[in-house]
Design an enzyme around this catalytic site. Structure first.
Site, PDB file in Angstrom:
ATOM      1  CG  ASP A  25     -19.218 -64.513 100.435  1.00 20.08           C
ATOM      2  OD1 ASP A  25     -18.339 -64.406 101.305  1.00 20.08           O
ATOM      3  OD2 ASP A  25     -20.024 -65.457 100.407  1.00 20.08           O
ATOM      4  CG  ASN A  73     -19.397 -58.757 108.472  1.00 18.11           C
ATOM      5  OD1 ASN A  73     -19.445 -58.034 107.478  1.00 18.11           O
ATOM      6  ND2 ASN A  73     -19.632 -60.067 108.398  1.00 18.11           N
TER       7      ASN A  73
END
Length: 245
Positions: A25, A73
């Protein structure tokens, strides 16, 4: 086949995890801090993948699972998804020879077959060409969601019960784990999330039941062998009792 011998643990390391998972991340924030487009952060994130996968092999980690693209995503802008798929193609093309020479066994978990046909072919080819390796496993989670994985496992077991292949009483934790996509991997010992966020984001929920969790502030593009070594040192200092005394 050239299968590299497992290296000795780094000096001073004890109680190394067999299986490490990383939620990668911070690519976007890395780029924003430098006033760069998001794709620049993703490109640097790929470089971090290269560094960390090599370091994991050097440290003797048996399995490394990376959360590369979640089932959520797809909600990102189409241009960003396209860029991410392009980077994945580049990674597979540029890294496969090294994975083969190092004896790495590449695995992909998640419903990656919903991706573009040419990318699916690249993934299938890479997995097939490393399938016989006995070295460390590199597991890439693509279009992966842990809740969907658990539902699929439950459905598979229910189908076996309906077909008379399995009794309800025979379903226990071990049988359920064997229905998951990680069934032939070591138990998950350590899960790391970068960038300071402190949540699992639908990643390996079943597998993380007794994993050590480590949240680090480092943005993924800045993650390197030293950051991984520091994480392994923290893991080594923890006492794992698995509910006992």
């Amino acid at each position: 086949m050239n299968v590299a011998a497992r290296p000795a643990p780094p000096s001073g390391f004890t109680n190394l995890p067999r299986h490490v998972a990383i939620i990668m991340d911070g690519n976007g924030r890395w780029a924003k801090a430098r006033r760069l487009p998001r794709i620049a952060g993703h490109k640097q994130g790929v470089e971090a993948v290269r560094r960390v996968t090599r370091a994991a092999r050097e440290f003797g980690i048996e399995a490394l699972t990376l959360y590369a693209f979640s089932s959520e995503n797809w909600r990102r802008p189409e241009s960003e998804v396209r860029d991410l798929m392009g980077l994945l193609r580049h990674f597979l093309a540029s890294e496969l020879d090294e994975l083969i020479s190092e004896g790495v066994r590449l695995r992909v978990i998640g419903d990656y077959r919903k991706m573009a046909p040419d990318l699916v072919r690249m993934i299938d080819d890479a997995v097939a060409r490393t399938a016989g390796h006995t070295g460390p496993a590199l597991v890439i989670a693509l279009n992966y969601g842990a809740q969907a994985e658990i539902v699929a496992a439950a459905q598979a077991l229910a189908s076996d019960v309906a077909a008379g292949k399995l009794t309800v009483d025979a379903i226990d934790e071990a049988r359920f784990a064997d229905a998951l996509s990680t069934r032939d991997l070591p138990p998950l010992d350590l899960m790391i999330r970068t960038s300071g966020e402190q949540r699992l984001s639908n990643f390996l929920l079943w597998q993380a039941a007794y994993a050590e969790l480590l949240f680090v502030d480092t943005l993924w593009p800045d993650f390197d062998a030293g950051t991984l070594a520091a994480a392994l040192e923290q893991y080594g200092m923890r006492e794992r009792r698995f509910g006992g005394l």
